[in-house]
Design a protein around this motif. Structure first.
Motif, PDB file in Angstrom:
ATOM      1  N   ASP A   1      -7.089   7.121 -11.241  1.00 37.25           N
ATOM      2  CA  ASP A   1      -7.885   7.658 -12.002  1.00 37.25           C
ATOM      3  C   ASP A   1      -7.249   8.056 -13.520  1.00 37.25           C
ATOM      4  O   ASP A   1      -7.262   9.016 -13.991  1.00 37.25           O
ATOM      5  CB  ASP A   1      -8.597   9.320 -11.612  1.00 37.25           C
ATOM      6  N   THR A   2      -6.735   6.993 -14.061  1.00 34.74           N
ATOM      7  CA  THR A   2      -6.097   6.729 -15.283  1.00 34.74           C
ATOM      8  C   THR A   2      -7.056   7.052 -16.482  1.00 34.74           C
ATOM      9  O   THR A   2      -6.483   7.272 -17.553  1.00 34.74           O
ATOM     10  CB  THR A   2      -5.578   5.313 -15.292  1.00 34.74           C
ATOM     11  N   HIS A   3      -8.437   7.069 -16.245  1.00 32.45           N
ATOM     12  CA  HIS A   3      -9.180   7.369 -17.277  1.00 32.45           C
ATOM     13  C   HIS A   3      -9.294   8.991 -17.634  1.00 32.45           C
ATOM     14  O   HIS A   3      -9.554   9.343 -18.704  1.00 32.45           O
ATOM     15  CB  HIS A   3     -10.779   7.128 -16.874  1.00 32.45           C
ATOM     16  N   ILE A   4      -8.474   9.681 -16.665  1.00 30.75           N
ATOM     17  CA  ILE A   4      -8.126  11.266 -16.645  1.00 30.75           C
ATOM     18  C   ILE A   4      -6.954  11.386 -17.222  1.00 30.75           C
ATOM     19  O   ILE A   4      -6.679  12.056 -18.294  1.00 30.75           O
ATOM     20  CB  ILE A   4      -8.404  11.914 -15.402  1.00 30.75           C
ATOM     21  N   ASP A   5      -5.868  10.524 -16.926  1.00 30.50           N
ATOM     22  CA  ASP A   5      -4.336  10.515 -17.041  1.00 30.50           C
ATOM     23  C   ASP A   5      -3.603   9.733 -16.081  1.00 30.50           C
ATOM     24  O   ASP A   5      -4.078   9.333 -14.920  1.00 30.50           O
ATOM     25  CB  ASP A   5      -4.009  12.232 -16.637  1.00 30.50           C
ATOM     26  N   VAL A   6      -2.757   9.136 -16.855  1.00 27.04           N
ATOM     27  CA  VAL A   6      -1.906   8.241 -15.661  1.00 27.04           C
ATOM     28  C   VAL A   6      -0.958   8.882 -14.639  1.00 27.04           C
ATOM     29  O   VAL A   6      -0.378   8.379 -13.718  1.00 27.04           O
ATOM     30  CB  VAL A   6      -0.687   7.536 -16.705  1.00 27.04           C
ATOM     31  N   HIS A   7      -0.889  10.310 -14.922  1.00 25.59           N
ATOM     32  CA  HIS A   7      -0.271  11.289 -13.910  1.00 25.59           C
ATOM     33  C   HIS A   7      -0.268  11.170 -12.538  1.00 25.59           C
ATOM     34  O   HIS A   7       0.672  10.766 -11.658  1.00 25.59           O
ATOM     35  CB  HIS A   7      -0.064  12.701 -14.400  1.00 25.59           C
ATOM     36  N   HIS A   8      -1.652  10.846 -12.006  1.00 22.93           N
ATOM     37  CA  HIS A   8      -1.741  10.968 -10.484  1.00 22.93           C
ATOM     38  C   HIS A   8      -1.337   9.600  -9.981  1.00 22.93           C
ATOM     39  O   HIS A   8      -0.660   9.454  -9.027  1.00 22.93           O
ATOM     40  CB  HIS A   8      -3.232  11.320 -10.334  1.00 22.93           C
ATOM     41  N   THR A   9      -1.607   8.570 -10.759  1.00 24.73           N
ATOM     42  CA  THR A   9      -1.335   7.252 -10.180  1.00 24.73           C
ATOM     43  C   THR A   9       0.250   6.895 -10.239  1.00 24.73           C
ATOM     44  O   THR A   9       0.802   6.408  -9.253  1.00 24.73           O
ATOM     45  CB  THR A   9      -2.140   6.040 -11.074  1.00 24.73           C
ATOM     46  N   VAL A  10       0.848   7.366 -11.133  1.00 23.06           N
ATOM     47  CA  VAL A  10       2.163   7.210 -11.564  1.00 23.06           C
ATOM     48  C   VAL A  10       3.019   8.021 -10.414  1.00 23.06           C
ATOM     49  O   VAL A  10       4.032   7.393  -9.675  1.00 23.06           O
ATOM     50  CB  VAL A  10       2.660   7.351 -12.931  1.00 23.06           C
ATOM     51  N   GLU A  11       2.638   9.405 -10.226  1.00 20.68           N
ATOM     52  CA  GLU A  11       3.413  10.178  -9.147  1.00 20.68           C
ATOM     53  C   GLU A  11       3.139   9.632  -8.001  1.00 20.68           C
ATOM     54  O   GLU A  11       4.065   9.439  -7.153  1.00 20.68           O
ATOM     55  CB  GLU A  11       2.697  11.617  -9.366  1.00 20.68           C
ATOM     56  N   ASP A  12       1.996   9.147  -7.615  1.00 20.60           N
ATOM     57  CA  ASP A  12       1.756   8.563  -6.263  1.00 20.60           C
ATOM     58  C   ASP A  12       2.480   7.380  -5.936  1.00 20.60           C
ATOM     59  O   ASP A  12       2.721   7.184  -4.802  1.00 20.60           O
ATOM     60  CB  ASP A  12       0.091   8.457  -5.981  1.00 20.60           C
ATOM     61  N   ILE A  13       2.709   6.388  -7.043  1.00 18.48           N
ATOM     62  CA  ILE A  13       3.569   5.293  -6.724  1.00 18.48           C
ATOM     63  C   ILE A  13       4.886   5.678  -6.571  1.00 18.48           C
ATOM     64  O   ILE A  13       5.814   5.000  -5.881  1.00 18.48           O
ATOM     65  CB  ILE A  13       3.223   4.272  -7.794  1.00 18.48           C
ATOM     66  N   GLY A  14       5.524   6.399  -7.374  1.00 23.51           N
ATOM     67  CA  GLY A  14       6.571   7.065  -7.028  1.00 23.51           C
ATOM     68  C   GLY A  14       6.903   7.666  -5.574  1.00 23.51           C
ATOM     69  O   GLY A  14       7.958   7.338  -4.907  1.00 23.51           O
ATOM     70  N   ILE A  15       5.914   8.417  -5.177  1.00 21.94           N
ATOM     71  CA  ILE A  15       5.826   8.946  -3.743  1.00 21.94           C
ATOM     72  C   ILE A  15       5.938   8.013  -2.774  1.00 21.94           C
ATOM     73  O   ILE A  15       6.946   7.638  -1.887  1.00 21.94           O
ATOM     74  CB  ILE A  15       4.921   9.662  -3.467  1.00 21.94           C
ATOM     75  N   ALA A  16       5.297   6.870  -2.922  1.00 15.72           N
ATOM     76  CA  ALA A  16       5.117   5.671  -1.993  1.00 15.72           C
ATOM     77  C   ALA A  16       6.322   4.759  -2.313  1.00 15.72           C
ATOM     78  O   ALA A  16       7.093   4.316  -1.308  1.00 15.72           O
ATOM     79  CB  ALA A  16       3.914   4.676  -2.394  1.00 15.72           C
ATOM     80  N   LEU A  17       6.962   4.589  -3.430  1.00 19.09           N
ATOM     81  CA  LEU A  17       8.160   3.896  -3.475  1.00 19.09           C
ATOM     82  C   LEU A  17       9.244   4.440  -2.681  1.00 19.09           C
ATOM     83  O   LEU A  17      10.141   3.930  -2.035  1.00 19.09           O
ATOM     84  CB  LEU A  17       8.687   3.673  -4.951  1.00 19.09           C
ATOM     85  N   GLY A  18       9.242   5.972  -2.815  1.00 12.29           N
ATOM     86  CA  GLY A  18      10.423   6.860  -2.000  1.00 12.29           C
ATOM     87  C   GLY A  18      10.243   6.651  -0.663  1.00 12.29           C
ATOM     88  O   GLY A  18      11.218   6.588   0.094  1.00 12.29           O
ATOM     89  N   LEU A  19       9.065   6.732   0.073  1.00 14.85           N
ATOM     90  CA  LEU A  19       8.821   6.423   1.285  1.00 14.85           C
ATOM     91  C   LEU A  19       9.204   5.158   1.976  1.00 14.85           C
ATOM     92  O   LEU A  19       9.877   4.890   2.825  1.00 14.85           O
ATOM     93  CB  LEU A  19       7.300   6.694   1.693  1.00 14.85           C
ATOM     94  N   ALA A  20       8.690   4.052   1.017  1.00 19.39           N
ATOM     95  CA  ALA A  20       9.405   2.873   1.207  1.00 19.39           C
ATOM     96  C   ALA A  20      10.662   2.591   1.352  1.00 19.39           C
ATOM     97  O   ALA A  20      11.220   1.834   2.384  1.00 19.39           O
ATOM     98  CB  ALA A  20       8.640   1.601   0.270  1.00 19.39           C
ATOM     99  N   ILE A  21      11.577   3.129   0.370  1.00 20.91           N
ATOM    100  CA  ILE A  21      13.010   2.988   0.359  1.00 20.91           C
ATOM    101  C   ILE A  21      13.499   3.554   1.570  1.00 20.91           C
ATOM    102  O   ILE A  21      14.193   3.066   2.178  1.00 20.91           O
ATOM    103  CB  ILE A  21      13.598   3.740  -1.096  1.00 20.91           C
ATOM    104  N   ARG A  22      13.119   5.040   2.033  1.00 27.38           N
ATOM    105  CA  ARG A  22      13.793   5.534   3.092  1.00 27.38           C
ATOM    106  C   ARG A  22      13.221   4.778   4.296  1.00 27.38           C
ATOM    107  O   ARG A  22      14.332   4.600   5.298  1.00 27.38           O
ATOM    108  CB  ARG A  22      12.745   6.908   3.156  1.00 27.38           C
ATOM    109  N   GLU A  23      12.255   4.229   4.615  1.00 25.34           N
ATOM    110  CA  GLU A  23      11.904   3.527   5.585  1.00 25.34           C
ATOM    111  C   GLU A  23      12.724   2.114   5.733  1.00 25.34           C
ATOM    112  O   GLU A  23      13.259   1.709   6.770  1.00 25.34           O
ATOM    113  CB  GLU A  23      10.379   3.038   5.838  1.00 25.34           C
ATOM    114  N   ALA A  24      12.810   1.581   4.640  1.00 24.96           N
ATOM    115  CA  ALA A  24      13.538   0.299   4.735  1.00 24.96           C
ATOM    116  C   ALA A  24      15.060   0.345   5.118  1.00 24.96           C
ATOM    117  O   ALA A  24      15.861  -0.492   5.369  1.00 24.96           O
ATOM    118  CB  ALA A  24      13.339  -0.523   3.275  1.00 24.96           C
TER     119      ALA A  24
END
Length: 201
Positions: free
Chosen positions: A61-84
């Motif tokens: 929902d970047t039409h609202i703000d980039v915050h949600h998308t950027v934060e959720d990608i950071g979460i996903a990247l962190g989870l992926a690093i931990r798993e890998a």
């Protein structure tokens, strides 16, 4: 250590949709499309300088703000690093880097500790309010590091030593983090087992 250190995270919320894949033993190639152009730039630099292969496809929902998308990608990247990282056997564990970008200079230290913690200092006053590229708020830089550190269970210190241009400052921070992480996740032939006196990370 396992022969393959890869992970894929698919994360769906009412605010974003993310499909992310990493290979910790890659060559720095990336295919990044987050719908946030400057964040694409930062993640591409992160992949290049950490020598991970990274694929990210995300919308939100970047039409609202980039915050949600950027934060959720950071979460996903962190989870992926931990798993890998898997069992973390044979890794160097620690990494540090001091990286310039023209007038900007940033230092990062990473410990793959299993204990999430972030120390983030030195950004100039007002940086957090600046719109980099007209859409990416400076405050999101720290927020991404928080999301990665917490979800990957990393101890991360990032310090801006100097800088004037917000683009340069943000990019220097990500490149310093990338280089420090590159050292920390690397396999050290002198390390036997898990590099901790506790026997676990």
């Amino acid at each position: 250590m396992t022969s393959s250190r890869v992970a894929r995270i698919q994360r769906e919320t009412s605010e974003s949709s993310i499909d992310l894949h990493i290979d910790l033993d890659g060559s720095g190639t990336s295919d990044v499309s987050t719908s946030v152009p400057f964040f694409d730039h930062l993640l591409t630099a992160f992949a290049k300088h950490s020598l991970i292969d990274l694929t990210v496809s995300a919308t939100g929902d970047t039409h609202i703000d980039v915050h949600h998308t950027v934060e959720d990608i950071g979460i996903a990247l962190g989870l992926a690093i931990r798993e890998a990282l898997g069992t973390k056997e044979g890794i160097s564990r620690y990494g540090d880097a001091l990286v310039p970008l023209d007038e900007a200079l940033a230092q990062a230290v990473v410990d793959i500790s299993g204990r999430p913690y972030l120390v983030h200092t030195g950004e100039p006053e007002g940086f957090e309010f600046h719109l980099i590229g007209g859409h990416f708020t400076g405050s999101m830089v720290r927020h991404v590091f928080e999301a990665i550190a917490l979800n990957a269970a990393l101890t991360v210190h990032v310090e801006v030593k100097g800088g004037r241009d917000p683009h340069h400052i943000a990019e220097a921070e990500f490149k310093a983090f990338a280089r420090a992480f590159r050292q920390a996740k690397s396999v050290d032939p002198l390390v036997s087992g898990i590099p901790s006196t506790k026997g676990a990370l």
